[in-house]
Motif scaffolding. Structure first.
Motif, PDB file in Angstrom:
ATOM      1  N   GLU A  58       0.561  -0.989  -0.219  1.00  0.00           N
ATOM      2  CA  GLU A  58       0.191  -0.047   0.216  1.00  0.00           C
ATOM      3  C   GLU A  58       0.697   1.567   0.087  1.00  0.00           C
ATOM      4  O   GLU A  58       2.388   1.556   0.708  1.00  0.00           O
ATOM      5  CB  GLU A  58      -0.575   0.034   1.788  1.00  0.00           C
ATOM      6  N   SER A  59       0.324   2.211  -0.405  1.00  0.00           N
ATOM      7  CA  SER A  59      -0.559   2.557  -1.403  1.00  0.00           C
ATOM      8  C   SER A  59      -0.438   2.353  -3.050  1.00  0.00           C
ATOM      9  O   SER A  59      -1.601   1.922  -3.472  1.00  0.00           O
ATOM     10  CB  SER A  59      -1.896   3.919  -0.618  1.00  0.00           C
ATOM     11  N   LYS A  81       0.567  -4.701   4.350  1.00  0.00           N
ATOM     12  CA  LYS A  81       0.154  -3.150   5.252  1.00  0.00           C
ATOM     13  C   LYS A  81       1.243  -2.745   5.744  1.00  0.00           C
ATOM     14  O   LYS A  81       2.912  -3.244   6.070  1.00  0.00           O
ATOM     15  CB  LYS A  81      -0.893  -3.827   5.541  1.00  0.00           C
ATOM     16  N   LYS A  82       1.221  -1.336   5.957  1.00  0.00           N
ATOM     17  CA  LYS A  82       2.552  -0.201   6.582  1.00  0.00           C
ATOM     18  C   LYS A  82       2.144  -0.377   7.876  1.00  0.00           C
ATOM     19  O   LYS A  82       2.901  -0.125   8.770  1.00  0.00           O
ATOM     20  CB  LYS A  82       2.642   0.642   6.013  1.00  0.00           C
ATOM     21  N   TYR A  83       1.328  -0.895   8.574  1.00  0.00           N
ATOM     22  CA  TYR A  83       1.061  -0.655  10.185  1.00  0.00           C
ATOM     23  C   TYR A  83       0.387  -2.072  10.725  1.00  0.00           C
ATOM     24  O   TYR A  83      -0.771  -2.786  10.026  1.00  0.00           O
ATOM     25  CB  TYR A  83       0.700   0.482  10.146  1.00  0.00           C
ATOM     26  N   MET A 109       3.113  -5.839   6.520  1.00  0.00           N
ATOM     27  CA  MET A 109       3.455  -7.692   7.442  1.00  0.00           C
ATOM     28  C   MET A 109       2.048  -8.009   5.926  1.00  0.00           C
ATOM     29  O   MET A 109       0.567  -7.068   5.499  1.00  0.00           O
ATOM     30  CB  MET A 109       2.579  -7.266   8.772  1.00  0.00           C
TER      31      MET A 109
END
Lengths: 197, 197
Positions: A58-59, A81-83, A109
């Motif tokens: 992303e994104s 995903k970054k978080y 992740m």
């Protein structure tokens, strides 16, 4: 890819320290017709390689990956995903990225459910510069024991070392436009198609 | 939309406090063929309304918006960004969102270059619950003096008040699946098509 290079020449803006702004078509406003042409180009390059999943981050990678999936028999797209979202499964593959653009480190992740040892993965992203994001995606492909078929990039900054590092490892890298030099005064100079490999 | 409801019944997982996990096809792994069917459904609902731009929010909205754009003559997609990137133009529209899922407030922004008073905007997002993200997008459409044609949502949580609030304001809202109740034991109960308006 001529169409993409044309678009960069027309709408890209070079801003000082190695920044190429292409937010009119690539990473804020999105030109979906162009993305589908990019998807076709990736499909041509990686035809017959048994790609069954596209992995992106992303994104900005998501739209290109989505447009590309239709040319790989609508295979699933998975995005890193970054978080940590509270909704995200805790059984994850994780890797670290340092973003020079944002000047901060972050984790990405992917749920273990969506990367499998039998997968044949094509990684897609909008930019390749120092290659940290792609390296983190490759790391997760390896953690899963999956097979990396190749990496498809819209714009490679050929004056940074991410592309060279991937090619040295024998990774099949398809960058649709490679910017070898750029400046506010002279604009963008692309690597010739014949010199791309 | 039957196809989407089927998919939710088969793969969706209800987790305690109002959480519906659909990350196998909607917001982590992406089913692009399904998204194109969703795009067709939005195009049918908003046909002849002169939509010339799709507005969404990163990250999960991007893939659905991308798949939808092809059914609106490949109009541009613009996505609201959740944080200030150093590459992002400083001339921005901005609005605040509180995410109950992540239990934190954040800002979203769109460059003024990509929202125009002549634009006729369709907002697309994956989920509608309390409607905070959609409200922020509408706020930016209004700041730009653009026209909001409507809002297209994949899954509305009908037991939260976002959908009712939008409909009360006379906003054309198309939710492809409306979940009126759900529990870990009994799964998901959808609103009947006939009761959707």
């Amino acid at each position: 890819m001529e169409l993409l290079e044309e678009k960069i020449r027309k709408e890209g803006q070079v801003k000082g320290e190695g920044i190429l702004k292409v937010d009119s078509f690539l990473n804020h406003q999105l030109d979906v017709a162009l993305f589908e042409e990019m998807g076709k180009a990736f499909a041509k390059r990686f035809a017959g390689e048994g790609v069954n999943k596209i992995l992106t981050i992303e994104s900005s990678g998501i739209a290109i990956a989505t447009s590309t999936a239709r040319y790989f028999d609508y295979c699933p797209v998975v995005f890193g995903k970054k978080y940590v979202s509270l909704n995200l499964d805790q059984e994850i593959y994780s890797s670290d990225v340092y973003s020079y653009t944002k000047q901060q480190a972050y984790k990405i992740m992917v749920s273990k459910k969506y990367l499998d040892k039998d997968d044949r993965i094509l990684i897609i992203d909008d930019f390749l510069a120092n290659g940290k994001a792609v390296e983190a995606l490759i790391d997760m492909v390896n953690q899963a024991g999956a097979t990396l078929v190749g990496v498809g990039i819209a714009i490679e900054k050929g004056f940074q070392d991410g592309g060279a590092l991937l090619r040295e490892q024998g990774i099949a890298l398809e960058s649709l436009a490679i910017v070898d030099a750029m400046s506010e005064e002279e604009g963008v100079i692309f690597r010739a198609q014949s010199e791309k490999k």
